[in-house]
Design a protein around this motif. Structure first.
Motif, PDB file in Angstrom:
ATOM      1  N   LEU A  68       0.902  -1.137  -0.002  1.00  0.00           N
ATOM      2  CA  LEU A  68       0.088   0.017   0.005  1.00  0.00           C
ATOM      3  C   LEU A  68       1.019   1.305  -0.087  1.00  0.00           C
ATOM      4  N   ARG A  69       2.303   0.983   0.521  1.00  0.00           N
ATOM      5  CA  ARG A  69       2.889   2.287   0.435  1.00  0.00           C
ATOM      6  C   ARG A  69       3.595   2.602  -1.029  1.00  0.00           C
ATOM      7  N   ASN A  70       3.434   1.763  -1.949  1.00  0.00           N
ATOM      8  CA  ASN A  70       4.054   2.198  -3.234  1.00  0.00           C
ATOM      9  C   ASN A  70       3.465   3.369  -3.809  1.00  0.00           C
ATOM     10  N   PRO A  71       4.155   4.207  -4.791  1.00  0.00           N
ATOM     11  CA  PRO A  71       3.771   5.474  -5.445  1.00  0.00           C
ATOM     12  C   PRO A  71       2.481   5.079  -6.492  1.00  0.00           C
ATOM     13  N   ASP A 138      13.455   9.435   0.521  1.00  0.00           N
ATOM     14  CA  ASP A 138      14.351   8.793   1.650  1.00  0.00           C
ATOM     15  C   ASP A 138      13.584   7.764   2.518  1.00  0.00           C
ATOM     16  N   GLU A 139      12.275   8.050   2.970  1.00  0.00           N
ATOM     17  CA  GLU A 139      11.477   6.665   3.480  1.00  0.00           C
ATOM     18  C   GLU A 139      11.488   5.855   2.593  1.00  0.00           C
ATOM     19  N   LEU A 140      11.113   5.875   1.157  1.00  0.00           N
ATOM     20  CA  LEU A 140      10.749   4.679   0.379  1.00  0.00           C
ATOM     21  C   LEU A 140      11.988   4.107  -0.020  1.00  0.00           C
ATOM     22  N   ASN A 141      13.031   4.789  -0.295  1.00  0.00           N
ATOM     23  CA  ASN A 141      14.394   4.184  -0.795  1.00  0.00           C
ATOM     24  C   ASN A 141      15.128   3.425   0.439  1.00  0.00           C
ATOM     25  N   ALA A 142      14.651   3.823   1.682  1.00  0.00           N
ATOM     26  CA  ALA A 142      15.261   3.061   2.990  1.00  0.00           C
ATOM     27  C   ALA A 142      14.306   1.649   2.865  1.00  0.00           C
ATOM     28  N   LYS A 143      13.672   1.418   2.188  1.00  0.00           N
ATOM     29  CA  LYS A 143      12.672   0.152   1.906  1.00  0.00           C
ATOM     30  C   LYS A 143      13.286  -0.446   0.755  1.00  0.00           C
ATOM     31  N   GLY A 144      14.295   0.107  -0.137  1.00  0.00           N
ATOM     32  CA  GLY A 144      14.773  -0.503  -1.170  1.00  0.00           C
ATOM     33  C   GLY A 144      14.242  -0.275  -2.382  1.00  0.00           C
TER      34      GLY A 144
END
Ligand code: C5P
Length: 202
Positions: A68-71, A138-144
């Motif tokens: 659900l976090r995906n853009p 930063d938040e999303l990229n921290a999840k790879g």
């Protein structure tokens, strides 16, 4: 404890989630991220379901998926959120959550203006769009995820525009909301400010 409702609204990635979680933890309130409701409906639409059907049959378990976090789900959420029937289908769940004894924090776009017009505290959290895009990246990229700044900025700005310009429950501060601009605040400073506003009202 008594019923006590904190409404936290604002544009995408302004810091609502961080602030809401911290306020809820500090006061022992329950927290509902209402964006997840729209994201869950958006995700079902991406899987081919009718938006209204998805909203009417939504279950708590639907809010658990990490996807659900995906853009792309965020964009789908903001598209279904324009539909007033979809919004209406999600009202009762949110109001029941807000009415729980012991206190509740709800964050979203229309909590102070539509869902909980009588909230004890209303906050409208903002930040510059570039700051918001930077934090969300930063938040999303921290999840790879490996997203570019430009892509995240485009997502954030497209959603803000759609959310602000829609006819039903547009994104805007309630007349009695306290504005909190987090552009130049650390997360800790923003949290401290929110906690002190709630403490005063309590
Ligand atoms: O808060 P979040 O960014 O997860 O919300 C995703 C989308 O859901 C928003 O862009 C908005 O279109 C919609 N939304 C809404 N009303 C809410 C919460 C979210 O319209 N209360």
């Amino acid at each position: 404890g008594l019923k006590f409702t904190v409404a936290i609204d604002g544009p995408a990635a302004a810091g609502k989630g961080t602030i809401s979680k911290a306020v809820a933890a500090h006061f022992g309130f329950a927290h509902l991220d209402t964006g997840l409701l729209y994201r869950a409906v958006g995700a079902k639409v991406l899987n081919g379901m009718d938006a209204l059907k998805a909203a009417q049959t939504l279950e708590p378990v639907d809010l658990d998926s990490d996807d659900l976090r995906n853009p792309d789900v965020a964009q789908a959420a903001s598209r279904v959120a324009v539909n007033s029937d979809v919004r209406t289908a999600l009202v009762a769940f949110q109001r029941q959550f807000a009415a729980r004894v012991g206190g509740a924090v709800l964050d979203g776009r229309d909590i102070g203006t539509v869902i909980c017009v009588d909230a004890d505290v209303k906050l409208f959290v903002t930040a510059s769009s570039s700051k918001r895009a930077q934090r969300r990246m930063d938040e999303l990229n921290a999840k790879g995820m490996g997203l570019t700044f430009a892509a995240v900025l485009e997502d954030v700005e497209a959603r803000d525009k759609r959310d602000s310009e829609r006819a039903t429950a547009p994104l805007k501060p309630a007349d009695d909301a306290v504005m909190l601009d987090t552009t130049d605040l650390t997360a800790d400073a923003a949290i401290a400010r929110a906690i002190s506003l709630v403490a005063v009202a309590r």
